[in-house]
Write an enzyme that holds these catalytic residues in place. Structure first.
Site, PDB file in Angstrom:
ATOM      1  N   ASP A  62       0.707  -1.386  -0.105  1.00 43.11           N
ATOM      2  CA  ASP A  62       0.045   0.170  -0.012  1.00 43.11           C
ATOM      3  C   ASP A  62       0.698   1.309   0.038  1.00 43.11           C
ATOM      4  OD1 ASP A  62      -2.608   1.371   0.169  1.00 43.11           O
ATOM      5  OD2 ASP A  62      -1.940   1.889   2.322  1.00 43.11           O
ATOM      6  N   THR A  90       2.725  -8.394  -1.006  1.00 42.66           N
ATOM      7  CA  THR A  90       2.470  -8.265   0.521  1.00 42.66           C
ATOM      8  C   THR A  90       2.592  -9.779   0.901  1.00 42.66           C
ATOM      9  OG1 THR A  90       0.845  -7.648   2.086  1.00 42.66           O
ATOM     10  CG2 THR A  90       0.111  -8.209  -0.007  1.00 42.66           C
ATOM     11  N   ASP A  92       0.615 -10.262   3.554  1.00 41.64           N
ATOM     12  CA  ASP A  92      -0.678 -10.588   4.370  1.00 41.64           C
ATOM     13  C   ASP A  92      -1.651 -11.427   2.923  1.00 41.64           C
ATOM     14  OD1 ASP A  92       0.055  -9.557   6.340  1.00 41.64           O
ATOM     15  OD2 ASP A  92      -0.252  -7.419   5.729  1.00 41.64           O
TER      16      ASP A  92
END
Length: 120
Positions: A62, A90, A92
């Protein structure tokens, strides 16, 4: 350019472009990316113009893509359009609608190796 092969082993870190937030002026000054009183985003944008960059490829999360958008917005406002091509990365794996983001699989593999060796 002669030492560029080192990037294959270390990513962008040797050239100082990893984990840099253009909004953190003190850190940018400390790293020598800009001088006291300068605005890091403007310094980065002006360097892209000087180098004739018209396509900016980013690989990150991000923060990376948000900063790239801000640089592009600055350049657009100075009559220098640039195309940003962002590749999300990422650990995640939370980038919708992408099924598997870069970084997530490596994090899972390395985490599994770590925990497999905890008891040894």
């Amino acid at each position: 350019r002669d030492a560029a092969s080192v990037l294959q082993m270390h990513g962008g870190s040797p050239i100082g472009n990893s984990r840099v937030k253009l909004t953190n002026v003190a850190d940018c000054v400390k790293r020598g990316l800009c001088r006291e009183g300068e605005v890091p985003l403007e310094v980065a944008a002006k360097q892209l113009m000087k180098d004739g960059v018209t396509i900016l490829h980013t690989i990150g999360g991000d923060d990376t893509n948000t900063q790239a958008a801000k640089v592009a917005e600055y350049l657009e406002g100075h009559n220098y359009p640039v195309t940003v091509v962002g590749m999300p990365k990422t650990i995640d794996n939370d980038v919708v609608p992408i099924k598997q983001s870069l970084g997530a699989w490596t994090a899972a593999e390395e985490g599994a190796k770590f925990f497999a060796n905890v008891g040894e």
